[in-house]
Design a protein around this motif. Structure first.
Motif, mmCIF file in Angstrom:
data_model
loop_
_atom_site.group_PDB
_atom_site.id
_atom_site.type_symbol
_atom_site.label_atom_id
_atom_site.label_comp_id
_atom_site.label_asym_id
_atom_site.label_seq_id
_atom_site.Cartn_x
_atom_site.Cartn_y
_atom_site.Cartn_z
ATOM 1 N N ILE A 685 -21.530 38.696 83.102
ATOM 2 C CA ILE A 685 -21.131 38.294 84.456
ATOM 3 C C ILE A 685 -20.631 36.851 84.449
ATOM 4 C CG2 ILE A 685 -22.018 37.787 86.766
ATOM 5 C CD1 ILE A 685 -23.883 40.226 86.417
ATOM 6 N N GLU A 686 -21.327 35.975 83.730
ATOM 7 C CA GLU A 686 -20.943 34.563 83.699
ATOM 8 C C GLU A 686 -19.606 34.348 82.993
ATOM 9 O OE1 GLU A 686 -24.220 32.528 81.934
ATOM 10 O OE2 GLU A 686 -25.532 32.776 83.694
ATOM 11 N N GLN A 687 -19.236 35.255 82.096
ATOM 12 C CA GLN A 687 -17.937 35.117 81.428
ATOM 13 C C GLN A 687 -16.781 35.226 82.407
ATOM 14 O OE1 GLN A 687 -17.333 37.598 77.973
ATOM 15 N NE2 GLN A 687 -19.439 37.301 77.280
ATOM 16 N N PHE A 688 -17.012 35.876 83.554
ATOM 17 C CA PHE A 688 -15.944 36.070 84.521
ATOM 18 C C PHE A 688 -16.042 35.109 85.704
ATOM 19 C CE2 PHE A 688 -15.964 39.951 82.066
ATOM 20 C CZ PHE A 688 -14.617 40.091 81.793
ATOM 21 N N GLU A 689 -16.813 34.051 85.539
ATOM 22 C CA GLU A 689 -16.717 32.918 86.457
ATOM 23 C C GLU A 689 -15.410 32.197 86.128
ATOM 24 O OE1 GLU A 689 -18.557 31.927 88.905
ATOM 25 O OE2 GLU A 689 -20.436 33.057 88.685
ATOM 26 N N GLN A 690 -14.603 31.907 87.139
ATOM 27 C CA GLN A 690 -13.303 31.293 86.884
ATOM 28 C C GLN A 690 -13.438 30.011 86.086
ATOM 29 O OE1 GLN A 690 -10.557 31.226 90.173
ATOM 30 N NE2 GLN A 690 -9.543 29.401 89.436
ATOM 31 N N ALA A 691 -14.519 29.258 86.330
ATOM 32 C CA ALA A 691 -14.714 27.983 85.632
ATOM 33 C C ALA A 691 -14.955 28.180 84.145
ATOM 34 C CB ALA A 691 -15.887 27.226 86.248
ATOM 35 N N ASN A 692 -15.309 29.404 83.723
ATOM 36 C CA ASN A 692 -15.586 29.663 82.312
ATOM 37 C C ASN A 692 -14.425 30.324 81.585
ATOM 38 O OD1 ASN A 692 -18.196 28.661 82.570
ATOM 39 N ND2 ASN A 692 -19.059 30.657 83.065
ATOM 40 N N MET A 693 -13.341 30.643 82.289
ATOM 41 C CA MET A 693 -12.268 31.438 81.700
ATOM 42 C C MET A 693 -11.075 30.574 81.315
ATOM 43 S SD MET A 693 -12.276 34.842 84.137
ATOM 44 C CE MET A 693 -11.076 35.713 83.121
ATOM 45 N N ASP A 694 -10.438 30.951 80.215
ATOM 46 C CA ASP A 694 -9.201 30.309 79.808
ATOM 47 C C ASP A 694 -8.091 30.727 80.776
ATOM 48 O OD1 ASP A 694 -6.525 30.590 78.027
ATOM 49 O OD2 ASP A 694 -7.794 28.986 77.240
ATOM 50 N N PRO A 695 -7.193 29.798 81.163
ATOM 51 C CA PRO A 695 -6.116 30.162 82.089
ATOM 52 C C PRO A 695 -5.282 31.349 81.615
ATOM 53 C CG PRO A 695 -6.250 27.775 81.893
ATOM 54 C CD PRO A 695 -7.212 28.344 80.896
ATOM 55 N N ALA A 696 -5.032 31.449 80.299
ATOM 56 C CA ALA A 696 -4.253 32.580 79.787
ATOM 57 C C ALA A 696 -4.979 33.893 80.026
ATOM 58 C CB ALA A 696 -3.956 32.391 78.304
ATOM 59 N N ASP A 697 -6.309 33.895 79.900
ATOM 60 C CA ASP A 697 -7.080 35.114 80.138
ATOM 61 C C ASP A 697 -7.066 35.492 81.615
ATOM 62 O OD1 ASP A 697 -7.733 35.306 77.454
ATOM 63 O OD2 ASP A 697 -9.580 34.157 77.676
ATOM 64 N N ILE A 698 -7.126 34.489 82.491
ATOM 65 C CA ILE A 698 -7.064 34.763 83.934
ATOM 66 C C ILE A 698 -5.714 35.367 84.294
ATOM 67 C CG2 ILE A 698 -7.081 33.708 86.224
ATOM 68 C CD1 ILE A 698 -9.032 31.621 85.165
ATOM 69 N N ALA A 699 -4.637 34.788 83.756
ATOM 70 C CA ALA A 699 -3.298 35.298 84.044
ATOM 71 C C ALA A 699 -3.144 36.724 83.530
ATOM 72 C CB ALA A 699 -2.249 34.381 83.418
ATOM 73 N N HIS A 700 -3.659 37.006 82.341
ATOM 74 C CA HIS A 700 -3.580 38.366 81.789
ATOM 75 C C HIS A 700 -4.341 39.344 82.671
ATOM 76 C CE1 HIS A 700 -3.484 41.569 78.792
ATOM 77 N NE2 HIS A 700 -4.785 41.720 78.983
ATOM 78 N N TRP A 701 -5.533 38.965 83.094
ATOM 79 C CA TRP A 701 -6.352 39.826 83.952
ATOM 80 C C TRP A 701 -5.614 40.135 85.251
ATOM 81 C CZ3 TRP A 701 -8.309 38.830 88.838
ATOM 82 C CH2 TRP A 701 -9.244 39.738 89.315
#
Length: 767
Positions: A685-701
């Protein structure tokens, strides 16, 4: 706000480097040991590499199942290590909350490894599998051939990777050498530890002092100087290979500067002239060796014309003359701007590794400039007197391009998942094509891709099935300019003129070739056959939609102006998913090893449970396939979203185990009981906190949800993960093992006789 740095020496002799970078949302550590394969006794080739592997196999305090690799993977991070000729590097990146745990495990495994015979026996087989893959890899063989150009007395020309025969585990002399190597070099005075993250410097220092204190105290050990690189003889190579002796300190940074200018794709550069004459489509520069004033580096041409070798060499020597005669300030300014852009855009891991290696991402200091002068003086000359330098790179500008006030097309989805800070924007544009695109289209952007890469912009053009997809990530101003140039290139593309510009596809590992083929296999849709050479017909019936993420209001206005040049017609996204069924697809790959990808697609309602199942299976998959069965060194499992389809992905490359048997082992792992623990659930669950994610991973998601046609938010995903229970996992396992589960198997071998897998009983593994 600029980064803040600090450097200090601990009581045990370790050199601690700290970097506070407030733009980051993850933290990284990189530890360099100043010892490598050339520092081990020549009697035992591969000893240093073998020790690097052994250190990951657990300690008394942190056994394998709770060691660094499992811990970092469980936190959604990255971890690896590398043994070079005179250095060994260990590095990882994790969300900040997991940083202390990772650092403790890293230092502990280096200080107190368990070197028992059972671990050594198992890991030697992994090393041997790597050796077999290396011996079958054309690129690796090519690099080894280059090293044969130096003196046979230099260790560079020898074999140092290790295999089953060079690692004599039962010889007491080998065991003594292994422990002596660890005792001599794995101590504080021989190490540099770099910590990088958004934490204040004082917090980073406290972490470094606390955990690095576990490492043994010891002075720096002088590494034995190497023999002469050439031994007075000329370099035995017809390649663009260059060797140097007696370079001053700072030579590696000078080589970075030189590589940037050789690979510079801007109009007016050497590479641009080569491309214009169609002598090669691209190039890369690799530093093969650099130590104690010696350096060996290679200019590799991609898609080159072998008949032009002499002319290419002369033109390169002329470029060396131009660099020697050009104003140093102008060249250094470009290099400094390129380095600053990288420092402002790369992640914590790249920053930490650059610092620990002594190659920080900034301009040349006085020492490196002195080394550069010596390096340039030692390069060959062609007597060329004048060569105008390239103009300033517009992609390095931080100001937005002009806007004409046009609105964004309705086909552009503006996502809100990335913060609009300017340094991490993402734009994806996708066309549905009416006819098959020419193969050369995928090479149409190759020069621009090289130019964008130098400006720290990711540009990629893919062609899965009947789609063409353009992706661009980086600082928003650079992304907008790059997209505008890419659209200009695509609109002006000509099949006829492009035929001579195609580069040969780079040789890659079999498992990577399968991964590259996965999007096309999942799209399962093909365009109509190309019956005409007319490129106008390609765009006439094309429909497109797009997504912009991380742009502020001004950036969206400038992007709208650039998108006026998009060929084809804007349209609402086509979210109809292809029908999926159980399929085995053969993919021809280079190399002689067996490779298999298993993708198990899931319905949207199954995907939260699927993410947790994949999270819980990472350790068992690695333990069973790599450690116990020793199938090979390339083993992975994860949840992936590809072409809008989410599912479990497993991959294995093995030198001896056939694909069908690999599949049987995976079937057995999926059938085994899996226990859901609150700790594992919370970690995911904590891996999907925006503060913990790489911008490239957020964009891909965000883009994958766009392709799937399903609304999504990170908050909703975290809530769904929190609602998963043990029964949900068991139901999902049952569904995955059903005879009609739509598995997609990509393999470099032919489909076995149905049904596959033949049974739940695993065949005995080859010993």
């Amino acid at each position: 706000m600029p980064d803040a740095t600090r450097s200090l020496c601990l009581a045990n002799g370790l050199h601690l480097l700290l970097r506070h970078s407030p733009r980051l949302n993850r933290a990284a550590a990189a530890l360099r040991v100043r010892a490598g394969s050339h520092d081990a006794a020549a009697r035992w080739p591969g000893l240093a590499h073998f020790l690097e592997h052994l250190l990951f196999l657990g300690t008394a305090r942190f056994p394998l199942e709770d060691g660094l690799m499992r811990f970092v993977q469980g936190a959604g991070g990255h971890v690896n290590a590398s043994t070079r000729e005179r250095t060994t590097d260990f590095f990882f990146e994790v969300p900040c909350a997991a940083f202390a745990g990772g650092l403790e495990r890293l230092c502990q495994m280096l200080a107190e490894p368990l070197l028992d015979s059972a671990r050594q026996q198992r890991e030697r087989e992994v090393i041997h599998a790597e050796f077999i893959a290396w011996s079958r890899d054309a690129q690796a063989r090519g690099e080894f051939a280059l090293l044969q150009a130096v003196s046979p007395r230099h260790p560079l020309s020898g074999f140092h990777a290790g295999n089953r025969f060079s690692l004599a585990l039962h010889d007491p002399a080998f065991q003594h050498a292994l422990r002596q190597f660890h005792q001599r070099f794995y101590c504080g005075g021989q190490m540099t530890l770099s910590l990088c993250g958004p934490q204040p410097l004082d917090q980073l220092e406290a972490l470094g002092r606390r955990y690095a204190a576990q490492l043994p105290t010891g002075p720096a050990t002088a590494q034995a100087p190497p023999p002469a690189l050439l031994d007075g003889a000329p370099l035995r190579s017809t390649e663009l290979l260059f060797a140097h002796e007696h370079l001053p300190a700072g030579a590696e940074r000078a080589l970075q500067w030189l590589a940037e200018h050789i690979t510079d794709p801007r109009p007016g550069s050497w590479l641009h002239r080569v491309q214009q004459r169609q002598w090669a489509s691209a190039c890369r520069v690799r530093t093969l060796y650099a130590f104690a004033g010696q350096a060996l580096w290679h200019v590799e041409l991609l898609g080159g014309d072998a008949s032009r070798a002499a002319e290419l060499r002369t033109l390169l020597y002329q470029w060396f003359d131009a660099l020697r005669q050009a104003p140093a300030d102008q060249l250094n300014e470009h290099f400094s701007r390129v380095q600053k852009r990288r420092a402002d855009t790369v992640g914590a891991l790249q920053l930490a590794r650059a610092d620990s290696s002594g190659l920080p991402l900034n301009g040349l200091d006085e020492q490196a400039q002195h080394a550069l002068a010596a390096l340039l003086d030692s390069l060959p000359s062609a007597g060329h007197a004048h060569w105008p330098l390239p103009a300033a790179e517009a992609l390095l500008l931080d100001t937005l391009p002009a806007s004409d006030g046009v609105s964004l097309p309705a086909a552009v989805d503006v996502a809100q998942s990335l913060p609009c800070l300017g340094h991490a924007a993402s734009f994806t544009l996708r066309w549905r094509l009416p006819i098959a695109a020419p193969a050369a289209l995928l090479q149409a952007l190759q020069p621009l891709q090289a130019r964008a890469s130098q400006a720290s912009v990711h540009l990629q053009l893919d062609h899965p099935g009947c789609f063409l997809q353009l992706q661009c990530r980086g600082p928003q101003a650079a992304v907008i300019r790059t997209v505008a140039l890419a659209l200009e290139h695509l609109r002006g593309f000509s099949s006829v003129t492009a035929l001579g510009e195609q580069a040969s596809a780079p040789v890659t590992m079999p498992i990577r070739a399968l991964l590259a083929h996965l999007p096309e296999a999942l799209s399962n849709q093909a365009p109509a056959p190309r019956t005409s050479i007319s490129d106008d017909a390609l765009w006439a019936g094309a429909q497109w939609h797009a997504q912009a993420n991380g742009f502020d209001a001004g950036g969206l206005q400038a992007l709208a102006t650039a998108l006026r040049a998009v060929p084809g017609q804007p349209a609402a996204g086509d979210f109809a998913r292809p029908a999926l069924s159980r399929r085995w697809q053969h993919v021809a790959t280079p190399g002689g090893e067996h490779a298999l990808l298993l993708f198990c697609p899931l319905l949207p309602g199954q995907q939260a449970a699927g993410r947790l199942l994949a999270h819980l299976l990472q350790g068992p998959v690695y333990q069973r396939l790599r450690v116990e069965l020793q199938l090979g060194y390339a083993v992975f499992s994860a949840f992936r979203q590809v072409e809008g389809i989410g599912g479990l992905l497993f991959g294995v490359q093995s030198p001896h185990t056939p694909a069908v048997r690999i599949l049987q082992h995976l079937h057995g792992i999926l059938a085994a009981a899996v226990e859901l623990t609150p700790q594992a659930q919370q970690a995911l669950i904590e891996q999907f906190e925006q503060a913990n994610m790489d911008p490239a991973d957020i964009a891909h998601w965000a883009w994958q949800h766009r392709l799937a046609g399903t609304p999504g938010s990170l908050l909703a995903l975290r809530e769904a993960l929190g609602d998963v229970c043990q029964a949900d996992l068991e139901r999902l396992q049952t569904a995955l093992l059903a005879a009609d589960a739509p598995w997609l198997c990509l393999a470099n071998t032919a489909e076995p006789a149905p049904p596959w897998p033949p049974s739940n009983e695993l065949l005995p593994e080859r010993q």
